[in-house]
Design a protein around this motif. Structure first.
Motif, PDB file in Angstrom:
ATOM      1  N   GLY A 169       4.167  29.431  20.698  1.00 42.49           N
ATOM      2  CA  GLY A 169       5.395  28.726  21.021  1.00 42.49           C
ATOM      3  C   GLY A 169       6.416  29.539  21.801  1.00 42.49           C
ATOM      4  N   GLU A 170       7.703  29.302  21.513  1.00 43.64           N
ATOM      5  CA  GLU A 170       8.792  29.866  22.301  1.00 43.64           C
ATOM      6  C   GLU A 170       9.487  31.019  21.581  1.00 43.64           C
ATOM      7  N   ALA A 171      10.056  31.909  22.391  1.00 47.95           N
ATOM      8  CA  ALA A 171      10.793  33.063  21.872  1.00 47.95           C
ATOM      9  C   ALA A 171      11.935  33.356  22.832  1.00 47.95           C
ATOM     10  N   TRP A 172      12.683  34.399  22.530  1.00 45.21           N
ATOM     11  CA  TRP A 172      13.740  34.883  23.406  1.00 45.21           C
ATOM     12  C   TRP A 172      13.306  36.196  24.044  1.00 45.21           C
ATOM     13  N   LEU A 173      13.761  36.418  25.276  1.00 50.84           N
ATOM     14  CA  LEU A 173      13.506  37.664  25.994  1.00 50.84           C
ATOM     15  C   LEU A 173      14.841  38.238  26.433  1.00 50.84           C
ATOM     16  N   VAL A 174      15.095  39.504  26.073  1.00 53.03           N
ATOM     17  CA  VAL A 174      16.305  40.184  26.534  1.00 53.03           C
ATOM     18  C   VAL A 174      15.902  41.278  27.517  1.00 53.03           C
ATOM     19  N   ARG A 175      16.713  41.405  28.593  1.00 57.59           N
ATOM     20  CA  ARG A 175      16.391  42.365  29.652  1.00 57.59           C
ATOM     21  C   ARG A 175      17.583  43.232  30.027  1.00 57.59           C
ATOM     22  N   ARG A 176      18.795  42.755  29.814  1.00 59.20           N
ATOM     23  CA  ARG A 176      19.958  43.578  30.122  1.00 59.20           C
ATOM     24  C   ARG A 176      20.024  44.772  29.177  1.00 59.20           C
ATOM     25  N   HIS A 177      20.473  45.887  29.713  1.00 57.34           N
ATOM     26  CA  HIS A 177      20.501  47.137  28.954  1.00 57.34           C
ATOM     27  C   HIS A 177      21.289  46.987  27.655  1.00 57.34           C
ATOM     28  N   ASP A 178      22.480  46.377  27.716  1.00 58.04           N
ATOM     29  CA  ASP A 178      23.290  46.254  26.498  1.00 58.04           C
ATOM     30  C   ASP A 178      22.668  45.289  25.502  1.00 58.04           C
ATOM     31  N   HIS A 179      22.021  44.239  25.996  1.00 54.89           N
ATOM     32  CA  HIS A 179      21.375  43.285  25.091  1.00 54.89           C
ATOM     33  C   HIS A 179      20.144  43.907  24.431  1.00 54.89           C
ATOM     34  N   VAL A 180      19.378  44.669  25.199  1.00 60.70           N
ATOM     35  CA  VAL A 180      18.219  45.349  24.633  1.00 60.70           C
ATOM     36  C   VAL A 180      18.654  46.298  23.524  1.00 60.70           C
ATOM     37  N   ARG A 181      19.666  47.108  23.794  1.00 67.77           N
ATOM     38  CA  ARG A 181      20.149  48.046  22.777  1.00 67.77           C
ATOM     39  C   ARG A 181      20.693  47.299  21.557  1.00 67.77           C
ATOM     40  N   ALA A 182      21.356  46.179  21.787  1.00 68.19           N
ATOM     41  CA  ALA A 182      21.922  45.408  20.675  1.00 68.19           C
ATOM     42  C   ALA A 182      20.822  44.882  19.764  1.00 68.19           C
ATOM     43  N   VAL A 183      19.783  44.317  20.357  1.00 68.00           N
ATOM     44  CA  VAL A 183      18.687  43.764  19.550  1.00 68.00           C
ATOM     45  C   VAL A 183      17.943  44.869  18.808  1.00 68.00           C
ATOM     46  N   LEU A 184      17.673  45.981  19.502  1.00 70.18           N
ATOM     47  CA  LEU A 184      16.876  47.044  18.886  1.00 70.18           C
ATOM     48  C   LEU A 184      17.631  47.799  17.794  1.00 70.18           C
ATOM     49  N   SER A 185      18.939  47.714  17.783  1.00 66.20           N
ATOM     50  CA  SER A 185      19.722  48.447  16.783  1.00 66.20           C
ATOM     51  C   SER A 185      20.279  47.557  15.675  1.00 66.20           C
ATOM     52  N   ASP A 186      20.089  46.262  15.761  1.00 67.89           N
ATOM     53  CA  ASP A 186      20.658  45.334  14.785  1.00 67.89           C
ATOM     54  C   ASP A 186      19.665  45.117  13.636  1.00 67.89           C
ATOM     55  N   PRO A 187      20.019  45.485  12.404  1.00 68.36           N
ATOM     56  CA  PRO A 187      19.076  45.349  11.276  1.00 68.36           C
ATOM     57  C   PRO A 187      18.719  43.906  10.954  1.00 68.36           C
ATOM     58  N   ARG A 188      19.443  42.952  11.536  1.00 66.39           N
ATOM     59  CA  ARG A 188      19.097  41.546  11.296  1.00 66.39           C
ATOM     60  C   ARG A 188      17.880  41.108  12.098  1.00 66.39           C
ATOM     61  N   PHE A 189      17.402  41.965  12.996  1.00 65.48           N
ATOM     62  CA  PHE A 189      16.159  41.698  13.712  1.00 65.48           C
ATOM     63  C   PHE A 189      15.064  42.553  13.073  1.00 65.48           C
ATOM     64  N   SER A 190      14.100  41.907  12.456  1.00 68.12           N
ATOM     65  CA  SER A 190      13.100  42.571  11.627  1.00 68.12           C
ATOM     66  C   SER A 190      11.778  42.759  12.357  1.00 68.12           C
ATOM     67  N   ARG A 191      11.195  43.961  12.219  1.00 65.54           N
ATOM     68  CA  ARG A 191       9.825  44.194  12.686  1.00 65.54           C
ATOM     69  C   ARG A 191       8.831  43.712  11.636  1.00 65.54           C
ATOM     70  N   ALA A 192       9.114  43.988  10.371  1.00 60.78           N
ATOM     71  CA  ALA A 192       8.150  43.684   9.312  1.00 60.78           C
ATOM     72  C   ALA A 192       7.867  42.187   9.226  1.00 60.78           C
ATOM     73  N   ARG A 193       8.859  41.355   9.515  1.00 56.10           N
ATOM     74  CA  ARG A 193       8.678  39.904   9.387  1.00 56.10           C
ATOM     75  C   ARG A 193       7.665  39.362  10.404  1.00 56.10           C
ATOM     76  N   THR A 194       7.419  40.112  11.479  1.00 55.88           N
ATOM     77  CA  THR A 194       6.496  39.608  12.514  1.00 55.88           C
ATOM     78  C   THR A 194       5.037  39.917  12.203  1.00 55.88           C
ATOM     79  N   ILE A 195       4.786  40.848  11.287  1.00 56.90           N
ATOM     80  CA  ILE A 195       3.418  41.281  11.015  1.00 56.90           C
ATOM     81  C   ILE A 195       2.687  40.226  10.187  1.00 56.90           C
ATOM     82  N   GLY A 196       1.529  39.800  10.698  1.00 55.04           N
ATOM     83  CA  GLY A 196       0.738  38.783  10.018  1.00 55.04           C
ATOM     84  C   GLY A 196       1.279  37.381  10.171  1.00 55.04           C
ATOM     85  N   SER A 197       2.295  37.192  11.035  1.00 58.65           N
ATOM     86  CA  SER A 197       2.913  35.880  11.235  1.00 58.65           C
ATOM     87  C   SER A 197       2.428  35.250  12.538  1.00 58.65           C
ATOM     88  N   ASP A 198       2.379  33.955  12.558  1.00 61.41           N
ATOM     89  CA  ASP A 198       1.960  33.217  13.752  1.00 61.41           C
ATOM     90  C   ASP A 198       3.151  33.103  14.704  1.00 61.41           C
TER      91      ASP A 198
END
Length: 395
Positions: free
Chosen positions: A35-64
């Motif tokens: 399905g659909e997702a979001w893509l960030v490309r701007r430098h400040d947006h990339v840093r914001a997503v990668l540093s925000d604990p509300r965006f989880s890596r663990a939740r994506t593992i084993g998920s469709d």
């Protein structure tokens, strides 16, 4: 909401970053699977997503989740790349000292010896010689296996397992999982050996930490296999791509030759300039655990976000003349190694290898140049990363 764009936006062309006419960021994308997702490309947006604990890596593992490949992402054993705090914090703290810039500095003589030995063998063959086969891959696997403590006789096998793991279409899902299991079974046996036979290597550091802290054998195995796979494949390809860029930018190469003191800055600029991951496969998606606003767009809980580090390195709001190679760029806050808690823990070792490797090559081969026309070079396909199949050189 703006209609989602089909992603990937097209096949990559050598080292050109992926692109789309849409100026939106975040941009809504439709992936081939899930399905659909979001893509960030701007430098400040990339840093914001990668540093925000509300965006989880663990939740994506084993998920469709939305993804480029048919297979659902999974990890046999827990590792840093797939963890969230507090588990990630605990495991990273254990490895951080050995993998710090100060800790890695003590490893410099070993890296220099490996690079000299591989370069000796390549030059003994006489020009032309393939940098990838005779230098880039041997240096990367030897350094990483020495660091972990893998015996010399097993390094070719380890290299094969890592090659299979880091592909997307070259091997079947069954072959990829078989290689992963074989590597992890081997590392488990090596861990057991280090419990009774400690050595001066990183697996011993992890084993000893396991006695003192809450570190399971599975976590040690996952840490070791992830470090080997990521550190080997990335550094080998970077050797080839960085030298390719220098050879195809003769003015900048001449600038570096005339001022070797630029080497550290040159490595940072090459990290920024080279869009490393294939545009079709942007790694390490995150899943929002709450509604989060990024760039005026609300990303809802449960939605996934991908961050394009290559495009972020060409953001004109951050980098002056972003599409030009400038080896003396004075300010270079690139995100080639990621950002936030998942910033690559092996970055100091990668920087050390690249600095010594490029510096030694240029010093010992002052007349190095491509042995074929640039248009005749062949590029890797079907993997996670961009790279050259071969890089024939003469000198």
């Amino acid at each position: 909401m703006t209609e989602a764009l089909d992603f990937p936006f097209g096949d990559y062309d050598r080292l050109n970053p992926s692109s789309t006419e849409s100026a939106d960021d975040p941009v809504r994308v439709r992936l081939p699977h899930g399905g659909e997702a979001w893509l960030v490309r701007r430098h400040d947006h990339v840093r914001a997503v990668l540093s925000d604990p509300r965006f989880s890596r663990a939740r994506t593992i084993g998920s469709d989740i939305p993804r480029s490949t048919e297979a659902i992402p999974s990890d046999t054993f827990p590792n840093l790349l797939s963890m969230d705090p507090p588990d990630h914090t605990r495991l990273r703290r254990i490895g951080a000292k050995a993998l710090s810039a100060r800790g890695i500095a003590a490893y410099e003589p070993h890296v220099q010896r490996v690079i000299d030995d591989c370069l000796d063998r390549m030059t003994d063959l006489g020009p032309p010689a393939d940098l990838m086969a005779h230098f880039a891959w041997p240096v990367a696997i030897t350094v990483m296996c020495q660091f972990l403590g893998v015996p010399v006789e097993d390094r070719a096998t380890f290299g094969h397992w890592a090659d299979v793991e880091m592909t997307v279409t070259q091997y079947s899902r069954a072959e990829i999982m078989a290689a992963r299991h074989q590597m992890q079974d081997y590392i488990r046996q090596l861990v057991k050996r280090r419990q009774s036979e400690p050595a001066d290597d990183f697996l011993t550091v992890l084993v000893q930490a396991g006695h003192e802290e809450d570190l399971s054998e599975d976590e040690i195995v996952g840490f070791g296999s992830a470090l080997l796979t990521a550190g080997y494949e990335t550094t080998a390809n970077q050797f080839g791509l960085f030298l390719y860029v220098l050879l195809t930018h003769p003015d900048e190469l001449a600038r570096l030759r005339s001022d070797p003191g630029l080497l550290d800055a040159a490595v940072e600029e090459l990290l920024r300039f080279v869009p490393f991951f294939e545009s079709a496969v942007i790694p390490q998606p995150r899943m929002a655990t709450a509604d989060v606003e990024v760039g005026g767009v609300t990303i809802r809980a449960g939605e996934c976000v991908y961050a394009d580090l290559g495009i972020a390195g060409r953001d004109p709001l951050v980098f002056e003349r972003p599409d030009e190679l400038d080896l003396a760029r004075p300010v270079n806050p690139h995100v080639a190694f990621g950002h936030g808690i998942h910033h690559c823990i092996g970055a100091p070792l990668a920087r050390l290898e690249l600095r010594i490797g490029l510096g030694t090559l240029l010093r010992r081969l002052p007349g190095v140049q491509l042995a074929v026309e640039e248009s005749d070079l062949t590029w890797l396909r079907g993997g996670l990363m961009r790279g050259l199949e071969t890089l024939p050189l003469t000198w």
